[in-house]
Design a protein around this motif. Structure first.
Motif, PDB file in Angstrom:
ATOM      1  N   SER A 153       0.827  -1.208   0.000  1.00 47.92           N
ATOM      2  CA  SER A 153       0.000   0.000   0.000  1.00 47.92           C
ATOM      3  C   SER A 153       0.862   1.259   0.000  1.00 47.92           C
ATOM      4  CB  SER A 153      -0.951   0.009   1.203  1.00 47.92           C
ATOM      5  OG  SER A 153      -0.215  -0.041   2.416  1.00 47.92           O
ATOM      6  N   THR A 154       1.983   1.223   0.733  1.00 47.90           N
ATOM      7  CA  THR A 154       2.888   2.384   0.731  1.00 47.90           C
ATOM      8  C   THR A 154       3.491   2.584  -0.654  1.00 47.90           C
ATOM      9  OG1 THR A 154       3.424   2.130   3.068  1.00 47.90           O
ATOM     10  CG2 THR A 154       4.997   3.360   1.719  1.00 47.90           C
ATOM     11  N   ALA A 155       3.890   1.483  -1.297  1.00 48.23           N
ATOM     12  CA  ALA A 155       4.439   1.586  -2.646  1.00 48.23           C
ATOM     13  C   ALA A 155       3.407   2.175  -3.602  1.00 48.23           C
ATOM     14  CB  ALA A 155       4.889   0.213  -3.130  1.00 48.23           C
ATOM     15  N   SER A 156       2.152   1.730  -3.478  1.00 53.20           N
ATOM     16  CA  SER A 156       1.094   2.230  -4.345  1.00 53.20           C
ATOM     17  C   SER A 156       0.881   3.722  -4.139  1.00 53.20           C
ATOM     18  CB  SER A 156      -0.211   1.471  -4.069  1.00 53.20           C
ATOM     19  OG  SER A 156      -1.266   1.997  -4.854  1.00 53.20           O
ATOM     20  N   ARG A 157       0.858   4.156  -2.862  1.00 54.85           N
ATOM     21  CA  ARG A 157       0.659   5.581  -2.597  1.00 54.85           C
ATOM     22  C   ARG A 157       1.836   6.404  -3.117  1.00 54.85           C
ATOM     23  NH1 ARG A 157      -0.991   3.654   2.439  1.00 54.85           N
ATOM     24  NH2 ARG A 157       0.909   4.443   3.433  1.00 54.85           N
ATOM     25  N   ALA A 158       3.034   5.887  -2.985  1.00 52.38           N
ATOM     26  CA  ALA A 158       4.219   6.609  -3.457  1.00 52.38           C
ATOM     27  C   ALA A 158       4.189   6.777  -4.976  1.00 52.38           C
ATOM     28  CB  ALA A 158       5.490   5.873  -3.038  1.00 52.38           C
ATOM     29  N   ILE A 159       3.757   5.745  -5.671  1.00 53.45           N
ATOM     30  CA  ILE A 159       3.704   5.796  -7.136  1.00 53.45           C
ATOM     31  C   ILE A 159       2.588   6.711  -7.610  1.00 53.45           C
ATOM     32  CG2 ILE A 159       3.164   4.407  -9.182  1.00 53.45           C
ATOM     33  CD1 ILE A 159       4.635   2.080  -7.757  1.00 53.45           C
ATOM     34  N   ASN A 160       1.502   6.801  -6.845  1.00 52.16           N
ATOM     35  CA  ASN A 160       0.320   7.555  -7.261  1.00 52.16           C
ATOM     36  C   ASN A 160       0.198   8.908  -6.598  1.00 52.16           C
ATOM     37  OD1 ASN A 160      -0.924   5.632  -9.096  1.00 52.16           O
ATOM     38  ND2 ASN A 160      -1.163   4.335  -7.304  1.00 52.16           N
ATOM     39  N   GLY A 161       1.323   9.520  -6.260  1.00 50.62           N
ATOM     40  CA  GLY A 161       1.258  10.899  -5.777  1.00 50.62           C
ATOM     41  C   GLY A 161       1.925  11.157  -4.454  1.00 50.62           C
ATOM     42  N   GLN A 165       9.385   7.327  -0.006  1.00 48.93           N
ATOM     43  CA  GLN A 165       9.176   7.801  -1.371  1.00 48.93           C
ATOM     44  C   GLN A 165      10.440   7.594  -2.212  1.00 48.93           C
ATOM     45  OE1 GLN A 165       6.186   9.283  -2.549  1.00 48.93           O
ATOM     46  NE2 GLN A 165       7.099   9.117  -4.580  1.00 48.93           N
ATOM     47  N   ALA A 166      11.582   7.974  -1.628  1.00 53.29           N
ATOM     48  CA  ALA A 166      12.846   7.816  -2.359  1.00 53.29           C
ATOM     49  C   ALA A 166      13.149   6.353  -2.635  1.00 53.29           C
ATOM     50  CB  ALA A 166      13.980   8.466  -1.561  1.00 53.29           C
ATOM     51  N   ALA A 167      12.863   5.479  -1.647  1.00 51.84           N
ATOM     52  CA  ALA A 167      13.134   4.051  -1.826  1.00 51.84           C
ATOM     53  C   ALA A 167      12.255   3.457  -2.925  1.00 51.84           C
ATOM     54  CB  ALA A 167      12.912   3.306  -0.509  1.00 51.84           C
ATOM     55  N   VAL A 168      10.995   3.876  -2.961  1.00 49.02           N
ATOM     56  CA  VAL A 168      10.083   3.364  -3.988  1.00 49.02           C
ATOM     57  C   VAL A 168      10.501   3.875  -5.368  1.00 49.02           C
ATOM     58  CG1 VAL A 168       7.712   3.420  -4.852  1.00 49.02           C
ATOM     59  CG2 VAL A 168       8.151   3.069  -2.408  1.00 49.02           C
ATOM     60  N   GLU A 169      10.855   5.140  -5.461  1.00 51.62           N
ATOM     61  CA  GLU A 169      11.284   5.682  -6.749  1.00 51.62           C
ATOM     62  C   GLU A 169      12.535   4.968  -7.257  1.00 51.62           C
ATOM     63  OE1 GLU A 169      11.719   9.826  -6.044  1.00 51.62           O
ATOM     64  OE2 GLU A 169       9.560  10.230  -6.066  1.00 51.62           O
ATOM     65  N   ALA A 170      13.450   4.650  -6.352  1.00 48.55           N
ATOM     66  CA  ALA A 170      14.654   3.923  -6.758  1.00 48.55           C
ATOM     67  C   ALA A 170      14.307   2.512  -7.232  1.00 48.55           C
ATOM     68  CB  ALA A 170      15.639   3.860  -5.590  1.00 48.55           C
ATOM     69  N   ALA A 171      13.356   1.863  -6.541  1.00 49.99           N
ATOM     70  CA  ALA A 171      12.951   0.518  -6.932  1.00 49.99           C
ATOM     71  C   ALA A 171      12.242   0.524  -8.283  1.00 49.99           C
ATOM     72  CB  ALA A 171      12.050  -0.091  -5.862  1.00 49.99           C
ATOM     73  N   VAL A 172      11.400   1.536  -8.507  1.00 50.16           N
ATOM     74  CA  VAL A 172      10.701   1.668  -9.788  1.00 50.16           C
ATOM     75  C   VAL A 172      11.704   1.805 -10.926  1.00 50.16           C
ATOM     76  CG1 VAL A 172       9.265   3.221 -11.177  1.00 50.16           C
ATOM     77  CG2 VAL A 172       8.545   2.590  -8.869  1.00 50.16           C
ATOM     78  N   ALA A 173      12.716   2.652 -10.726  1.00 52.40           N
ATOM     79  CA  ALA A 173      13.723   2.850 -11.759  1.00 52.40           C
ATOM     80  C   ALA A 173      14.548   1.583 -11.974  1.00 52.40           C
ATOM     81  CB  ALA A 173      14.634   4.019 -11.381  1.00 52.40           C
ATOM     82  N   GLU A 174      14.919   0.902 -10.879  1.00 47.84           N
ATOM     83  CA  GLU A 174      15.769  -0.283 -10.973  1.00 47.84           C
ATOM     84  C   GLU A 174      15.056  -1.432 -11.669  1.00 47.84           C
ATOM     85  OE1 GLU A 174      18.343  -3.189  -7.981  1.00 47.84           O
ATOM     86  OE2 GLU A 174      17.203  -1.498  -7.185  1.00 47.84           O
ATOM     87  N   LEU A 175      13.782  -1.600 -11.338  1.00 48.77           N
ATOM     88  CA  LEU A 175      13.020  -2.712 -11.905  1.00 48.77           C
ATOM     89  C   LEU A 175      12.345  -2.351 -13.232  1.00 48.77           C
ATOM     90  CD1 LEU A 175      11.278  -4.045  -8.670  1.00 48.77           C
ATOM     91  CD2 LEU A 175      13.323  -4.936  -9.778  1.00 48.77           C
ATOM     92  N   ARG A 176      12.411  -1.068 -13.597  1.00 51.07           N
ATOM     93  CA  ARG A 176      11.747  -0.596 -14.817  1.00 51.07           C
ATOM     94  C   ARG A 176      10.250  -0.887 -14.763  1.00 51.07           C
ATOM     95  NH1 ARG A 176      16.245  -3.032 -19.071  1.00 51.07           N
ATOM     96  NH2 ARG A 176      18.042  -1.964 -18.158  1.00 51.07           N
ATOM     97  N   PHE A 177       9.690  -0.548 -13.630  1.00 46.21           N
ATOM     98  CA  PHE A 177       8.277  -0.813 -13.377  1.00 46.21           C
ATOM     99  C   PHE A 177       7.421   0.247 -14.076  1.00 46.21           C
ATOM    100  CE2 PHE A 177       4.507   0.127 -10.714  1.00 46.21           C
ATOM    101  CZ  PHE A 177       3.849  -1.089 -10.812  1.00 46.21           C
ATOM    102  N   THR A 178       6.362  -0.192 -14.763  1.00 44.53           N
ATOM    103  CA  THR A 178       5.400   0.701 -15.398  1.00 44.53           C
ATOM    104  C   THR A 178       4.053   0.531 -14.712  1.00 44.53           C
ATOM    105  OG1 THR A 178       6.523   0.502 -17.524  1.00 44.53           O
ATOM    106  CG2 THR A 178       4.257   1.343 -17.545  1.00 44.53           C
TER     107      THR A 178
END
Length: 351
Positions: free
Chosen positions: A35-43, A52-65
């Motif tokens: 849920s935290t990851a979802s909130r971080a991605i959605n605003g 927030q920084a950890a989720v953004e780094a994970a999104v970039a590393e995993l190339r998550f869309t």
């Protein structure tokens, strides 16, 4: 053989071989809950800066869309805005004014995730299908161009909570409606004054549709300049902002006022139609009849002779409307006061 810790920090390629990365994998890599990851991605609502920084780094590393449909359910945002054009389809596709509008609006959205949706609103559908679509959650905001007196858009959208910006002054204007415009009355006055300055004394005009504020304002400016010079303002024909409409109006003016020596035409497209009629009638431009158009779009340089015209900064106005809408959707405070651009005289061979 790998350890559990080595498996936990497996490179993104290893995960990608198993399929597209999921929200759960992003959360695991970031060390946060789903849920935290979802909130971080959605605003980032109720998410600490560290998470927030950890989720953004994970999104970039995993190339998550992110899944746009799922995101819409969470945020109630579509990341789409509508360009609403209450005109017949054939006019939208042939008038360079609308291409310039799309160009300007796209430039304002270029560095965002906002997508542009073109809504060609047929007059008979505006009060039903068009408003139902706009109010139905399909878009986050709207820019309206080519607004007419009776199309109810300004009144209906002014009462709604959906951010809306008009390009052109709405007839039913109040403080709830934001709009961008050019000083159309000043432009009409400038055109007539230019014709007076080059010695013309029987100055006619071809107006645009009488249910559009731009047409009425351009006509008002022309009347003010002509009457201030002590000349009659009776040589008037009504057009519709199309080439054919300009041709019909020019033929009417020649029949009713054969002594005219100049015409202010309220759009370049209509002026191009008028030029053809003058040529067929044996009237030389500018020797016999001087012409001033309005818009300064591409058609002004493709006519023979090229058109003197009043520059209407369509691209800049559409860009400004898009920037206002972008700021509203980002939650920023935006002044309700209209933004009015100054017209400019561009002299070419037709005068």
């Amino acid at each position: 053989m790998t350890t559990d810790s080595e498996q936990q920090i497996a490179p993104p390629a290893a995960l990608l071989r198993l399929g597209a990365p999921t929200l759960e994998q992003v959360a695991e890599r970031a060390g946060v809950s789903r849920s935290t990851a979802s909130r971080a991605i959605n605003g980032g609502l109720r998410v600490s800066p560290e998470a927030q920084a950890a989720v953004e780094a994970a999104v970039a590393e995993l190339r998550f869309t992110p899944n746009r449909a799922a995101r819409t359910l969470v945020t109630r945002r579509t990341d789409s805005i509508a360009l609403v054009v209450p005109e017949p389809d054939d006019r939208v596709l042939t008038d360079p004014f609308f291409a310039s509008t799309i160009n300007g609006l796209n430039s304002a959205l270029r560095d965002t995730d906002l997508q542009l949706v073109l809504v060609m609103a047929r007059p008979e559908d505006i009060a039903t299908r068009t408003l139902r679509y706009l109010r139905g959650g399909h878009v986050d905001g709207a820019v309206v161009v080519s607004h007419h007196r009776d199309d109810v858009l300004a009144e209906a959208l002014g009462r709604s909570t959906m951010p809306t910006v008009f390009v052109g002054r709405p007839f039913h204007y109040d403080n709830q409606v934001r709009y961008i415009d050019v000083d159309n009355a000043g432009g009409g006055r400038m055109a007539a004054e230019h014709l007076l300055q080059i010695g013309r004394r029987r100055i006619a005009t071809i107006t645009g549709p009488q249910d559009m504020s731009a047409s009425l304002d351009r006509f008002t400016g022309w009347v003010e300049a002509v009457t201030a010079a002590g000349l009659p303002a009776d040589a008037v024909a009504y057009g519709d902002f199309t080439k054919d409409g300009g041709a019909r109006a020019a033929a009417q003016l020649l029949a009713e006022h054969p002594d005219l020596d100049s015409i202010f035409v309220a759009s370049d497209l209509m002026a191009s139609g008028a030029l053809g009629v003058l040529a067929e009638a044996g009237r030389r431009v500018p020797e016999d009849v001087a012409i001033v158009g309005f818009d300064n779009l591409a058609v002004a340089t493709s006519t023979s002779p090229t058109l003197t015209t009043i520059a209407n900064p369509v691209v800049a106005m559409a860009r400004a409307a898009g920037e206002i809408l972008r700021d509203l959707l980002a939650g920023q405070q935006v002044d309700h006061a209209p933004r009015i651009f100054a017209p400019e005289l561009v002299v070419r061979l037709s005068t």
